[in-house]
Design a protein around this motif. Sequence first.
Motif, mmCIF file in Angstrom:
data_model
loop_
_atom_site.group_PDB
_atom_site.id
_atom_site.type_symbol
_atom_site.label_atom_id
_atom_site.label_comp_id
_atom_site.label_asym_id
_atom_site.label_seq_id
_atom_site.Cartn_x
_atom_site.Cartn_y
_atom_site.Cartn_z
ATOM 1 N N LEU A 277 -2.800 3.765 -7.607
ATOM 2 C CA LEU A 277 -3.185 3.635 -8.989
ATOM 3 C C LEU A 277 -4.476 4.496 -9.320
ATOM 4 N N GLY A 278 -5.220 4.820 -8.128
ATOM 5 C CA GLY A 278 -6.596 5.512 -8.298
ATOM 6 C C GLY A 278 -7.499 5.205 -7.418
ATOM 7 N N VAL A 279 -7.416 4.113 -6.509
ATOM 8 C CA VAL A 279 -8.385 3.592 -5.694
ATOM 9 C C VAL A 279 -8.507 5.000 -4.573
ATOM 10 N N ASP A 280 -9.729 5.058 -4.195
ATOM 11 C CA ASP A 280 -10.142 6.015 -3.107
ATOM 12 C C ASP A 280 -9.818 5.748 -1.729
ATOM 13 N N ARG A 281 -10.123 4.597 -1.500
ATOM 14 C CA ARG A 281 -9.934 4.063 -0.085
ATOM 15 C C ARG A 281 -9.743 2.736 -0.126
ATOM 16 N N ALA A 282 -9.212 2.231 1.023
ATOM 17 C CA ALA A 282 -9.113 0.535 1.146
ATOM 18 C C ALA A 282 -9.605 0.174 2.281
ATOM 19 N N VAL A 283 -9.971 -1.304 2.364
ATOM 20 C CA VAL A 283 -10.168 -2.163 3.638
ATOM 21 C C VAL A 283 -9.255 -3.358 3.707
ATOM 22 N N HIS A 284 -8.689 -3.558 4.860
ATOM 23 C CA HIS A 284 -7.957 -4.604 5.019
ATOM 24 C C HIS A 284 -8.365 -5.675 5.907
ATOM 25 N N VAL A 285 -8.750 -6.634 5.554
ATOM 26 C CA VAL A 285 -9.291 -7.903 6.608
ATOM 27 C C VAL A 285 -7.933 -8.440 7.011
ATOM 28 N N GLU A 286 -7.463 -8.135 7.957
ATOM 29 C CA GLU A 286 -6.009 -8.668 8.488
ATOM 30 C C GLU A 286 -6.115 -10.056 9.195
ATOM 31 N N THR A 287 -5.426 -11.060 8.691
ATOM 32 C CA THR A 287 -5.147 -12.339 9.241
ATOM 33 C C THR A 287 -3.813 -12.978 8.811
ATOM 34 N N ASP A 288 -3.496 -13.640 9.586
ATOM 35 C CA ASP A 288 -2.119 -14.552 9.362
ATOM 36 C C ASP A 288 -2.421 -15.833 9.017
ATOM 37 N N ALA A 289 -3.805 -16.236 8.998
ATOM 38 C CA ALA A 289 -4.106 -17.605 8.460
ATOM 39 C C ALA A 289 -4.271 -17.705 7.053
ATOM 40 N N THR A 290 -3.724 -19.162 6.792
ATOM 41 C CA THR A 290 -3.780 -19.307 5.374
ATOM 42 C C THR A 290 -5.319 -19.155 4.726
#
Length: 249
Positions: free
Chosen positions: A78-91
């Motif tokens: 949609l136009g965002v330049d980059r992304a950061v994913h804080v990965e966790t399977d916890a709720t």
Amino acid sequence: MKVLVAVKRVIDYNVKIRVKPDHSDVDLTNVKMAMNPFCEIAVEEAVRLKEKGVASEIVAVTVGPKAAQEQLRTALALGVDRAVHVETDATVESLAAAKALAKVVEAEQPGLVILGKQAIDSDNNQVGQMLAALSGMPQATFASEVVVEGDQLKVTREVDGGLQTLSLSLPAVVTTDLRLNEPRYAKLPDIMKAKKKPLEVKTPADLGVDVASRLTLVKVEPPAERQAGIKVGSVDELVDKLKNEAKVI
């Protein structure tokens, strides 16, 4: 100015929610997931700010399972330049999400943080306010108009009595309401380009954040089914039932 946008993976709003037979939770088996609609509005606003020359870079961030990268890629398309994913399977509860986002804000140092006012799964309406408090930034919630004027931000927000206009010093946190804008659709070429855009993966441990749940989900119940109405033969009968059965007059 760098703009940070938080997004969340939720059940698609067109999907009818099913409860597990044991009432332990919502059934997510083979359920279509999507970006939270209020987060779509936040992404759209950030992209519009970049198109106006106000924003120089847009960074999307989410806290959630590996599958949430799908929503980050949507934001990138949609136009965002980059992304950061804080990965966790916890709720991830509201405070834990806010703490993780606060660490990302600390690292990225954005001039503006935009979030949806709430997620349609939990409807808590808490993360934006908590993030502002943790980051020490001014906040404007339920925004229906956002205008950047130098180092000041003017936000028109929806309140019970009508509209309220706030002036904030940047950096600031803004949460979006429905009438802020109309999100665009991602085009196929942009979807393909999004696959090559940077997506950084971190863990809560990398950020020094504990996302362990503090709440216990006791039981999930679907809404009670609406009872069928009845037909009345006359106005007098209607008034009688409203007065003596429904007791609303």
